[in-house]
Design an enzyme around this catalytic site. Structure first.
Site, mmCIF file in Angstrom:
data_model
loop_
_atom_site.group_PDB
_atom_site.id
_atom_site.type_symbol
_atom_site.label_atom_id
_atom_site.label_comp_id
_atom_site.label_asym_id
_atom_site.label_seq_id
_atom_site.Cartn_x
_atom_site.Cartn_y
_atom_site.Cartn_z
ATOM 1 N N CYS A 32 0.831 -1.204 0.000
ATOM 2 C CA CYS A 32 0.000 0.000 0.000
ATOM 3 C C CYS A 32 0.869 1.261 0.000
ATOM 4 O O CYS A 32 1.519 1.562 -0.988
ATOM 5 C CB CYS A 32 -0.993 -0.034 1.153
ATOM 6 S SG CYS A 32 -2.374 1.130 0.938
ATOM 7 N N HIS A 55 -3.554 -5.085 0.613
ATOM 8 C CA HIS A 55 -3.013 -5.517 1.911
ATOM 9 C C HIS A 55 -3.169 -7.028 2.103
ATOM 10 O O HIS A 55 -4.128 -7.482 2.729
ATOM 11 C CB HIS A 55 -3.755 -4.811 3.045
ATOM 12 C CG HIS A 55 -3.436 -3.376 3.216
ATOM 13 N ND1 HIS A 55 -2.487 -2.926 4.124
ATOM 14 C CD2 HIS A 55 -3.937 -2.271 2.615
ATOM 15 C CE1 HIS A 55 -2.420 -1.607 4.067
ATOM 16 N NE2 HIS A 55 -3.290 -1.187 3.162
ATOM 17 N N GLU A 104 -1.689 -8.893 4.159
ATOM 18 C CA GLU A 104 -1.579 -9.266 5.579
ATOM 19 C C GLU A 104 -2.919 -9.229 6.304
ATOM 20 O O GLU A 104 -3.100 -9.859 7.350
ATOM 21 C CB GLU A 104 -0.579 -8.346 6.297
ATOM 22 C CG GLU A 104 -1.102 -6.994 6.743
ATOM 23 C CD GLU A 104 -1.303 -5.982 5.622
ATOM 24 O OE1 GLU A 104 -1.821 -4.880 5.890
ATOM 25 O OE2 GLU A 104 -0.927 -6.289 4.470
#
Length: 313
Positions: free
Chosen positions: A128, A239, A241
């Site tokens: 990001c 993202h 994660e």
């Protein structure tokens, strides 16, 4: 029998040459605290790290070293000699703020390029804002981002025709590529983006290969995945994660089995590349001093915050 033994020996030598370490350490850059909600948790803290990045790296098979903010350039050069790869996390930071996230990343990125030019393997994964600042730095610090409206939305990737001819996706499980291209499994939370038009306008298409694009909620197309044409550096606007580790309902992060399986690709890539680095800490004690394990995360999920857990510094 001799022929089989010789073949096995050759294969073993080839495999060992691809792996310089079996215990990679990934350096993750901290983020300055910009929001009052975080400041209220710990008034004396100046930086934070979302625990989801740490968990994602550890799940892929690496240790995590903390890279602090506001240090001298010598600190960043020294830490680069000891870690095997870098993760530049997303968040909210100003690119022109001194002694913060942007300044640390600038030194780390420039030094990483120098290392790779000397065939000293050092991978970077930018997520990001981490992706945006990598492009920003390769543009010599000149702003080239556009406004985007892609918050709390999960999207399938729109792959470029030659995306499989890339370091990132070349060896990927075909099923993961199918998931990424057909299911809304990439978690987007960004107000800025980078377009192919601007990449070409500033001559950066010579340095970066666009692997996928997407559209924001207004139909505005942006780059969602890139990699360097020269170095083991990858940037993603989404993202990965968050799929397995961030649970705030309003964020609409994808949590299906396929979403979690496909998100591992990006961290597995980083660790695979990090294994090619022969960097190591001066001693085990020095490594221990730099690891995230010296800190305890704070559970913030019950506070209805963006992150489930945070490290505060």
């Amino acid at each position: 029998m001799i022929s089989l033994l010789l073949t096995h020996t050759i294969i073993s030598l080839m495999v060992s040459s691809l792996s310089a370490t079996e215990t990679p350490v990934i350096g993750i850059v901290l983020h300055e605290i910009m929001r009052d909600t975080l400041k209220s948790l710990s008034p004396n803290s100046t930086a934070y790290l979302a625990a989801s990045y740490v968990k994602a790296v550890e799940a892929a098979g690496a240790k995590v070293a903390v890279i602090k903010l506001g240090e001298e350039e010598s600190y960043y050069r020294n830490i680069l000699k000891q870690v095997n790869g870098l993760l530049i996390p997303g968040g909210d930071a100003e690119f022109d703020k001194p002694n913060g996230y942007a300044n640390a990343v600038k030194v780390l990125y420039n030094e990483t390029v120098k290392l790779n030019e000397k065939n000293d393997h050092m991978p970077i994964l930018g997520i990001c804002l981490g992706f945006e600042i990598l492009i920003h730095l390769s543009n010599k610090g000149k702003e080239l981002r556009a406004d985007c409206n892609s918050n709390s939305v999960a999207l399938p990737l729109q792959f470029k025709p030659d995306f499989e001819d890339s370091n990132l996706f070349r060896d990927a499980d075909p099923y993961i590529l199918q998931i990424l291209s057909t299911q809304p499994v990439t978690s987007n939370h960004h107000d800025y983006c980078i377009t192919e038009k601007n990449l070409t306008k500033f001559g950066l298409d010579k340095e970066w290969k666009v692997l996928s694009t997407n559209e924001d909620e207004n139909g505005f197309e942006f780059i969602s995945t890139v990699e360097s044409k020269h170095y083991p550096i990858v940037g993603v606007q989404y993202h990965p994660e968050k799929n397995a580790y961030e649970w705030k309902e309003s964020q609409n992060n994808p949590h299906s089995a396929d979403a979690i399986y496909s998100a591992r690709l990006f961290f597995d890539w980083l660790i695979k590349e990090a294994r090619k680095s022969n960097h190591s800490f001066d001693s085990l004690e020095t490594q221990y001093e730099n690891l995230i394990n010296n800190y305890k995360p704070l559970y913030t999920g019950r506070l209805n915050m963006t992150f489930e857990e945070l490290y505060l510094f």
